[in-house]
Structures are given as C-alpha cells and as structure tokens.
Design an enzyme around this catalytic site. Structure first.
Site, short mmCIF file in Angstrom:
data_model
loop_
_atom_site.label_atom_id
_atom_site.label_comp_id
_atom_site.label_asym_id
_atom_site.label_seq_id
_atom_site.Cartn_x
_atom_site.Cartn_y
_atom_site.Cartn_z
N GLU A 81 1.65 -0.62 -4.99
CA GLU A 81 0.60 0.33 -5.37
C GLU A 81 1.29 1.64 -5.77
O GLU A 81 1.30 2.63 -5.02
CB GLU A 81 -0.37 0.60 -4.20
CG GLU A 81 -1.59 1.37 -4.65
CD GLU A 81 -2.14 2.35 -3.64
OE1 GLU A 81 -3.14 3.00 -3.96
OE2 GLU A 81 -1.60 2.48 -2.54
N ASP A 138 0.82 -1.20 0.00
CA ASP A 138 0.00 0.00 0.00
C ASP A 138 0.87 1.26 0.00
O ASP A 138 1.82 1.37 0.78
CB ASP A 138 -0.85 -0.03 1.28
CG ASP A 138 -1.88 1.07 1.32
OD1 ASP A 138 -2.83 0.99 0.54
OD2 ASP A 138 -1.73 1.99 2.15
C1 GLC Z 1 -4.03 3.16 -0.57
C2 GLC Z 1 -5.29 2.33 -0.52
C3 GLC Z 1 -6.43 3.22 -0.09
C4 GLC Z 1 -6.12 3.78 1.27
C5 GLC Z 1 -4.77 4.49 1.28
C6 GLC Z 1 -4.29 4.74 2.68
O1 GLC Z 1 -4.10 4.12 -1.55
O2 GLC Z 1 -5.52 1.73 -1.74
O3 GLC Z 1 -7.65 2.54 -0.07
O4 GLC Z 1 -7.13 4.66 1.65
O5 GLC Z 1 -3.77 3.71 0.68
O6 GLC Z 1 -3.92 3.54 3.29
#
Ligand code: GLC
Length: 571
Positions: A275, A196
């Site tokens: 991500e 993440d």
């Molecule tokens: C990432 C996740 C998202 C979350 C953010 C903070 O972007 O995909 O859903 O709110 O991180 O953890």
C-alpha cells in the site's frame, strides 16, 4: 499466459469482510457469508481476493487495529471457518491474499498491554516510548502523535489513532514476532499479502518537528475551506510537510527484503502488494515487493486522457528502469476513498463513466484491483447522524469541529459524512429484499445500507439484465482474460494530444489490440490510418460498450458513440 505469474494475469477483487455478506443475522459480514458468495465471485470472472483485516480487533479503525495476528475476529467466524473459506476459494481457482498490518497493533494487543505496564517488562521496548513528547508530530487520524500512558508514566508514538501504537521495528524481537504471524497464514496456504501502510514503519531518527503553522484539525479545516488554486497548492504542501518526517525512511527496504525472502521460501509464487505508490519498494524488481499500487492514477479529481497518459508514461518508464523491470498494478478505488461511481461521476453520465473507468483499469498494462460493489455501481452513502459513524477518524473530527472550532453541528455533520470512510464501506447490495439481502430482514446492519439497493443497484436484478453494469464487468473481464495483448502486451499511446479520447495500442508478439475510450459526450469520427500498426488492417471488435458491428473494415473512418469504450484486435 506466456511466462507470466498468476498475479500478473489475475484480476483482484477487494472484500471488506464486515460489509460483504452476513450469514448469521448479526448485521456484520462473516466468512460463511463470503463462502456462500464465492460462486458469484467466480461468475464475475475475478481470479484473486484481497481481504481487508479479518483478525480480532476492537475496531477503532475497522479492523486495522489488530489485537491478535493469528486468529479470526469472532464476529467473522472461527479459524476453522477461515480454513473452510480458503479451501472453497481455492477450489474455484480463486487465490486469496490477506492484509498484513506491520506498522502498529491495537492498544489492546497483549504485546502493548505488557509493554505499557512498566518500564522494565520483557516487552518494554516493543513500542516507541519517550518521557515527554519530543516534537509537534501529529497522528494523521486524531491529533497529537504522542499519547500518555499513566501505567508507565511515559508517552507512546502512534502515526494513526491513539488506539494504534506504532511498533518499534528496531527491536529484532518485534520483527521475529511479526514474521511468525506472516508465516502462520502462509503455512495455511494463503497466496500472499497486501501490506498496510509500509511507508510509516520508521520515523526520522532526529525527530525533526514539522513546520506547518497549524495542527491536524486546523489543517483539515483549512483543506475544506481551500478554494483558490493557491490555497489548494498550499494545502497539498502543508499535508506533505506535516507528515514528511514520519514516513518514507530508508530502513523499510531491508525489512521488505526479509519479508520477500520468507515468501520466496514457499511454493506457489506467493505475492506481496504494497500500500504505497513508491516504486522503490520493488527494490531491484526481484528482491522486495512484487507490486505497489499506482495510486497517482487515482489521485485526481477527474479521470481524463491527459492525466492518464502522463501517469502511464511516468509509471511505466520508472518500472522499466528497474534492473528487473517491475510489473504495474492499477486501481481506482478501495476502502479508504470515495467510491469510483461518486468520485469520478458527473451526476449526468455516472453510468457511462463507470463503464469507461473500469474499461480503463482492465485495458491498461498491469494487474487490476477492483473494490467490492463497484461492479454494480455502488456509490457513496452519506450518514446523517453522528451516532451512525463507525470510522473513528470521523467521530474525532466531528467532536473537534463542534467543540473546539465551534462549527455549527449541522455543518460539522455534513463535513464528517463527506470525510469519513463509512460512506464507501456500506454493506454489499445483493438484492432488493429488505437489508439488500446482506442481512436477514430483521437485523440491524453495522452501517446503514444505501437505499439505492431498491432501485436496481443490487446483484440479483443486474444478474438478470444483460445490459447491466454487472454483466458489462463480466464481459469485459472475460475479454481481458482471453486477449493476451491486454494482459501481457506493451503499451503505446496514440493520438497523444487528443483531449476528448484516450487511445492506445497493446501489443504482444503477433497480437495487437487497439483501445479507444471516448471520454466526451459527443460522437467522434476518428481515423487511425496514420498509425503504422493499424494502417491497411481491419479491426475486429473484441469489446464495446455500444452496439457495433463485429468488424470495422477500414480504420479510416470509425464512429464512436459518446462515452464508448472500444477494444479491437488489429488484424
Ligand atoms: C491503511 C489502511 C487504512 C487504515 C490505515 C491504518 O492506510 O488502508 O484503512 O486506516 O492503514 O492501518
């Protein structure tokens, strides 16, 4: 498949645990519910599951605010349920990757509770503390990035909500604790992680302020009202400038290398997917992450041939340039954005476009990621009432619009419903029974269910209809898996200036596949005999969204139906 790792041949499917299947009637999905539907997932043909966070959490950010990294949220079950789930998934040859949130914890995590209790406790510098806010940085979810903790008389930094304090990754003890957490699940046998928000782990050490002439709420409003191209350009520049000092710092690469080394200690080719779209996170192609998402593919208002060709040529070139060429990873949707069906639909041909879009993701070079429910055409569901909103960034925005910006409450609600991620996280639609078969009839589901479950948007009805979107997904996934050129072949665009259709070849050793995606609502008659690889050959249809004969005897004049997705082996 020749020389490829499992994660290169796999089709991934993202499960949002809260919304997948509720076995105990509390209106919230759980592990038993997932286990009960593993056969469904196997029948879809996917090979790997990515689970959004399943850890204990106060749920200010729907599980992305974790209060215990080594346990299961009670509403989802117990650690034993998790282990059972993992065993059952593996029995069906479904791999499982988890979500690893490194940047921040929940403000209810015992680490933070201890850290904020005084300036000299053993975890005093596990988070980022200052005496007074040193700059105008914003939290990308709810305004100011520095929040006061009265217990300690200092401010802490948070890139996301104030309930998500950033960890201090300069502290080796933090790193150790998080690596221990990562090992905990790897020891249990999970197949890897989706990482993440890795870009936000470090901040600019000089704490340089942003120079955008407004705060987050102002920028959100500015974005909504931006109409002209100039305003839209400025909007994008402002978003970039507001946060550019709060992410993308070089120190992250060493962390990713350390984490990769941990994964490599384990057998079974465990995988890391970031991500982030920055290919730099793949290091030299073998020492950081295995994959990063091709987000630029979905960063567009409309999927059209020109956009995809440009995206592919840039991405594949960058990946190829790594000392150890990198592997692509394509997706069009996840829990953070409007559903594919809604976002890329045109309200006239949504069904046809959905078929085209998944054919694209499954025929491009790279590992595809699907988002739960897209296989039955689930669409965004806009909430009507602020009390239904669960995504805190939505409630924050609503309050700001109404209280600070004096926007009329009806308009504020409409804007909120459109921006909140609740719209694309509604419960999975399993049948036309009450509560869509997600929860028992008498349960109140955590988010309302999209009423279109009664109109055929559910798995049970689509399962029985050979022409349904669900069965289209199944056929397509099967063809991809059986066609080595689609999995491992290189990519060559053809007729590269065509505006109505996107055509390309995928070739691996002696097998070549021609893919034609007709993005227009017209019938097209196309000639591929100008392409050396195709000239003089016949085309054996492997897949089509239309009805067509098994063999196209000559490539000189082929007719394509409106919105047809066509894949053929060149023989
Ligand atoms: C990432 C996740 C998202 C979350 C953010 C903070 O972007 O995909 O859903 O709110 O991180 O953890």
């Amino acid at each position: 498949m020749k020389d490829l790792k499992w994660w290169q041949t796999a089709v991934f499917y993202q499960i949002y645990p809260r919304s997948f299947a509720d076995s105990n009637g509390d209106g919230i999905g759980d592990f038993t519910g997932i286990i009960e539907n593993l056969d469904y997932l196997a029948s879809l043909g996917v090979d790997a599951l990515w689970l959004s966070p399943h850890f204990p959490s106060p749920n200010w950010d729907c599980g992305y605010d974790i209060s215990d990294y080594q346990n299961v949220a009670p509403e989802y079950g117990t650690l034993e349920d998790f282990k059972h789930f993992l065993t059952e998934a593996h029995k069906r040859n479904l791999r499982v990757i988890l979500d690893l949130v490194l940047n921040h914890t929940s403000d209810e995590h015992p680490w933070f509770l201890e850290s904020k209790s005084s300036k000299d406790n053993p975890k005093a510098d596990w988070y980022v503390w200052v005496d007074t806010p040193p700059n105008n940085w914003q939290s990308c979810f709810d305004g100011e990035a520095w929040t006061y903790a009265p217990e300690r008389g200092q401010y802490y930094y948070h890139y996301f909500m104030k309930q998500q304090p950033d960890l201090n990754w300069h502290n080796p003890a933090v790193k150790q604790a998080m690596w221990d957490a990562a090992r905990f699940w790897l020891d249990l046998g999970v197949d890897g992680y989706r990482l993440d928000a890795i870009g936000t782990i470090f901040e600019d050490p000089d704490l340089t302020p942003h120079d955008v002439p407004m705060n987050l709420a102002g920028l959100r409003r500015f974005s909504e009202l931006a109409q002209t191209d100039e305003e839209k350009k400025l909007r994008d520049k402002y978003w970039y400038d507001m946060f550019k000092n709060q992410w993308g710092q070089p120190g992250t690469h060493n962390l990713m290398k350390e984490l990769r080394a941990i994964l490599d200690e384990y057998d079974g080719d465990r995988v890391l997917v970031g991500e982030d779209d920055n290919i730099a996170f793949m290091g030299d192609g073998s020492d950081e992450l295995h994959m990063v998402f091709n987000f630029p593919l979905m960063r567009t208002e409309k999927i059209n041939p020109e956009h995809v060709r440009k995206n592919q040529s840039e991405r594949l070139e960058q990946l190829q340039a790594l000392p150890n060429p990198g592997w692509p990873c394509n997706t069009l949707g996840n829990h953070d954005c409007s559903r594919i069906y809604t976002r890329y639909g045109d309200r006239l041909h949504d069904g046809e476009l959905a078929r085209l879009h998944v054919a694209l993701v499954l025929a491009l070079r790279g590992t595809p990621f699907l988002y739960y429910g897209e296989e039955i055409g689930m669409s965004d569901y806009l909430l009507a009432n602020i009390h239904q909103v669960k995504d805190t960034m939505g409630s924050w925005y609503y309050q700001t619009l109404v209280n600070e910006m004096k926007v009329d409450s009806q308009e504020a609600m409409q804007r909120t419903a459109e921006m909140t991620r609740d719209k694309n996280r509604t419960p999975m639609q399993w049948s036309s029974d009450p509560n869509a078969g997600f929860s028992p009839a008498d349960a109140t589901t955590w988010l309302p269910i999209n009423p279109n479950y009664e109109k055929g948007i559910n798995t049970r009805e689509q399962d029985q209809n050979p022409d349904s979107l669900l069965n289209y997904y199944r056929r397509l996934i099967k063809v991809r898996k059986a066609t080595i050129a689609l999995v491992n072949g290189d990519y060559k665009p053809i007729h590269a200036s065509a505006e109505q259709y996107f055509a390309f070849l995928r070739t691996f050793e002696t097998q070549s596949a021609l893919v034609v995606l007709n993005f227009s609502e017209s019938q097209l008659r196309l000639n591929f005999s100008d392409i050396a690889e195709v000239k003089g050959k016949s085309l054996r249809t492997l897949f089509s969204s239309a009805v067509r004969s098994p063999v196209e005897p000559a490539p000189e004049l082929i007719t394509f139906s409106p919105f047809e997705a066509f894949i053929a082996e060149v023989k």
